[in-house]
Design a protein around this motif. Structure first.
Motif, PDB file in Angstrom:
ATOM      1  N   ILE A  51       0.738  -0.958  -0.070  1.00 16.17           N
ATOM      2  CA  ILE A  51       0.217   0.285  -0.157  1.00 16.17           C
ATOM      3  C   ILE A  51       0.645   1.267  -0.376  1.00 16.17           C
ATOM      4  N   ASP A  52       0.927   2.209  -0.788  1.00 18.90           N
ATOM      5  CA  ASP A  52       1.520   3.121  -1.008  1.00 18.90           C
ATOM      6  C   ASP A  52       1.502   4.095   0.368  1.00 18.90           C
ATOM      7  N   PRO A  53       1.986   4.562   1.252  1.00 22.33           N
ATOM      8  CA  PRO A  53       2.397   5.452   2.547  1.00 22.33           C
ATOM      9  C   PRO A  53       1.338   6.447   2.305  1.00 22.33           C
ATOM     10  N   ARG A  54       1.398   7.163   0.831  1.00 26.84           N
ATOM     11  CA  ARG A  54       0.547   8.116   0.894  1.00 26.84           C
ATOM     12  C   ARG A  54      -0.519   7.753   1.197  1.00 26.84           C
ATOM     13  N   VAL A  55      -1.423   6.832   1.025  1.00 25.79           N
ATOM     14  CA  VAL A  55      -2.901   6.994   0.598  1.00 25.79           C
ATOM     15  C   VAL A  55      -3.429   5.805   2.174  1.00 25.79           C
ATOM     16  N   ALA A  56      -1.812   5.540   3.018  1.00 29.49           N
ATOM     17  CA  ALA A  56      -2.365   4.670   3.977  1.00 29.49           C
ATOM     18  C   ALA A  56      -3.455   4.815   5.237  1.00 29.49           C
ATOM     19  N   ARG A  57      -2.605   6.019   5.419  1.00 30.75           N
ATOM     20  CA  ARG A  57      -3.807   7.206   6.337  1.00 30.75           C
ATOM     21  C   ARG A  57      -4.918   7.237   6.328  1.00 30.75           C
ATOM     22  N   ALA A  58      -5.419   7.591   5.134  1.00 34.58           N
ATOM     23  CA  ALA A  58      -6.461   7.600   4.651  1.00 34.58           C
ATOM     24  C   ALA A  58      -7.512   6.683   5.092  1.00 34.58           C
ATOM     25  N   LEU A  59      -7.258   5.384   5.051  1.00 36.49           N
ATOM     26  CA  LEU A  59      -7.554   4.186   5.727  1.00 36.49           C
ATOM     27  C   LEU A  59      -7.900   3.744   6.855  1.00 36.49           C
ATOM     28  N   LEU A  60      -7.331   4.267   7.336  1.00 39.95           N
ATOM     29  CA  LEU A  60      -6.659   4.152   9.130  1.00 39.95           C
ATOM     30  C   LEU A  60      -8.654   4.299   9.507  1.00 39.95           C
ATOM     31  N   PRO A  61      -8.847   3.204  10.264  1.00 40.47           N
ATOM     32  CA  PRO A  61     -10.648   3.498  10.324  1.00 40.47           C
ATOM     33  C   PRO A  61     -10.729   4.053  12.674  1.00 40.47           C
ATOM     34  N   ALA A  62     -11.777   5.107  11.654  1.00 43.58           N
ATOM     35  CA  ALA A  62     -11.317   6.169  12.866  1.00 43.58           C
ATOM     36  C   ALA A  62     -11.380   5.656  14.647  1.00 43.58           C
ATOM     37  N   ALA A  63     -12.073   3.701  14.551  1.00 42.16           N
ATOM     38  CA  ALA A  63     -11.665   3.203  15.650  1.00 42.16           C
ATOM     39  C   ALA A  63     -10.746   2.874  16.263  1.00 42.16           C
ATOM     40  N   GLY A  64      -9.613   3.041  15.410  1.00 42.45           N
ATOM     41  CA  GLY A  64      -8.784   3.129  15.700  1.00 42.45           C
ATOM     42  C   GLY A  64      -7.690   4.064  16.054  1.00 42.45           C
ATOM     43  N   HIS A  65      -8.204   5.136  15.577  1.00 43.35           N
ATOM     44  CA  HIS A  65      -7.574   6.194  15.832  1.00 43.35           C
ATOM     45  C   HIS A  65      -8.291   6.664  17.625  1.00 43.35           C
ATOM     46  N   ARG A  66      -9.583   6.251  17.451  1.00 43.88           N
ATOM     47  CA  ARG A  66      -9.706   6.396  19.153  1.00 43.88           C
ATOM     48  C   ARG A  66      -9.104   5.947  20.379  1.00 43.88           C
ATOM     49  N   THR A  67      -9.443   4.467  19.888  1.00 40.01           N
ATOM     50  CA  THR A  67      -8.798   3.658  20.995  1.00 40.01           C
ATOM     51  C   THR A  67      -7.169   3.642  21.515  1.00 40.01           C
ATOM     52  N   ALA A  68      -6.273   4.494  21.041  1.00 39.02           N
ATOM     53  CA  ALA A  68      -5.003   4.677  20.656  1.00 39.02           C
ATOM     54  C   ALA A  68      -4.500   5.803  20.127  1.00 39.02           C
ATOM     55  N   PRO A  69      -4.564   6.888  20.507  1.00 38.44           N
ATOM     56  CA  PRO A  69      -4.202   7.614  19.411  1.00 38.44           C
ATOM     57  C   PRO A  69      -2.807   8.235  19.552  1.00 38.44           C
ATOM     58  N   ASP A  70      -2.180   7.672  19.903  1.00 32.19           N
ATOM     59  CA  ASP A  70      -0.620   7.737  19.931  1.00 32.19           C
ATOM     60  C   ASP A  70      -0.029   6.271  20.118  1.00 32.19           C
ATOM     61  N   GLY A  71      -0.771   5.602  20.451  1.00 27.15           N
ATOM     62  CA  GLY A  71       0.050   4.329  20.417  1.00 27.15           C
ATOM     63  C   GLY A  71      -0.156   3.566  21.533  1.00 27.15           C
ATOM     64  N   THR A  72      -0.170   4.471  22.709  1.00 25.82           N
ATOM     65  CA  THR A  72       0.250   4.274  23.989  1.00 25.82           C
ATOM     66  C   THR A  72      -0.506   3.327  24.823  1.00 25.82           C
TER      67      THR A  72
ATOM     68  N   GLY B   9      -6.895 -12.298  15.650  1.00 27.66           N
ATOM     69  CA  GLY B   9      -8.367 -12.172  16.462  1.00 27.66           C
ATOM     70  C   GLY B   9      -8.982 -11.237  17.584  1.00 27.66           C
ATOM     71  N   SER B  10      -7.972 -12.152  18.528  1.00 23.51           N
ATOM     72  CA  SER B  10      -7.400 -11.325  20.086  1.00 23.51           C
ATOM     73  C   SER B  10      -7.167 -10.279  19.793  1.00 23.51           C
ATOM     74  N   LEU B  11      -5.614  -9.696  18.760  1.00 17.99           N
ATOM     75  CA  LEU B  11      -5.576  -8.574  18.892  1.00 17.99           C
ATOM     76  C   LEU B  11      -5.934  -7.502  17.800  1.00 17.99           C
ATOM     77  N   PHE B  12      -7.226  -7.823  17.136  1.00 17.35           N
ATOM     78  CA  PHE B  12      -8.225  -7.054  16.134  1.00 17.35           C
ATOM     79  C   PHE B  12      -9.525  -6.399  17.402  1.00 17.35           C
ATOM     80  N   ARG B  13      -8.933  -6.725  18.098  1.00 16.92           N
ATOM     81  CA  ARG B  13     -10.259  -6.825  19.455  1.00 16.92           C
ATOM     82  C   ARG B  13      -9.549  -5.436  20.254  1.00 16.92           C
ATOM     83  N   ARG B  14      -8.210  -5.876  20.147  1.00 10.09           N
ATOM     84  CA  ARG B  14      -7.787  -5.012  21.389  1.00 10.09           C
ATOM     85  C   ARG B  14      -7.739  -3.510  20.479  1.00 10.09           C
TER      86      ARG B  14
END
Length: 203
Positions: free
Chosen positions: A119-140, A180-185
């Protein structure tokens, strides 16, 4: 598959220099591409999105209906998230922009042939689901067990469950459980979103 002969010729010339990529055919429309697949039996189909008749998204869907084992790599000028999502939903393995360097195109074709997800990095960020950002915006905000962390890193590299199992020395069914487990996390629903989440958060 591209409606511009110049683009097809350039791509053919680039791939011809690799020694390990053979161009078995080309088409100017989606309908031509679908018609050629049964006889040519391509491993990887490089697909433009904007073509006369059936567009690239519909052509991708039809190609995979005829030859499910093929891998479709989109090569296009469009980077808007609606088109990216539509192409991946139709079954495309990867997504690259036409201004990519020739070596990046070759690498993406090879990766698609290995069943990875370039996946071209320039389009990758557009595909991130909103839920992913709400869960951990900075990965912590997400704590992953060591083995799930290992699996996520390899999903980020585009490896299949079988390849992950081989690298980690565990059963493929065990990898499926970890996936499956990490998808949920991390709050995602598919491998592409997980790979993009991993990239976005520095895994």
């Amino acid at each position: 598959m591209d409606d511009h002969a110049l683009v097809r010729g350039g791509l053919r010339a680039v791939l011809a220099t690799t020694g390990d990529c053979e161009v078995v055919g080309e088409a100017a429309t989606g309908e031509e591409a679908v018609a050629l697949v049964p006889s040519l039996r391509p491993d990887v189909v490089v697909m433009d999105l904007s073509m006369p008749g059936a567009g690239g998204v519909e052509a991708t869907r039809r190609v995979l209906a005829v030859r499910p084992e093929a891998r479709v790599l989109v090569l296009t000028t469009f980077s808007d998230d609606d088109r990216v999502r539509a192409a991946l939903a139709a079954g495309a393995t990867g997504y690259l922009l036409k201004d990519a360097a020739p070596e990046d195109v070759v690498a993406a074709v090879r990766a698609a042939g290995r069943d990875e997800t370039p996946i071209d990095p320039r389009v990758a960020r557009a595909l991130l689901p909103a839920a992913g950002h709400r869960t951990a915006p900075d990965g912590t905000g997400v704590q992953l067990p060591p083995r799930e962390r290992d699996v996520l890193v390899r999903i980020g590299r585009g490896l299949s469950n079988r390849q992950i199992a081989t690298e980690l020395g565990i059963a493929e069914r065990t990898v499926k459980v970890h996936v499956g487990s990490l998808f949920r996390r991390i709050g995602v629903a598919d491998r592409t979103s997980a790979a993009l989440w991993a990239r976005d958060h520095g895994w």
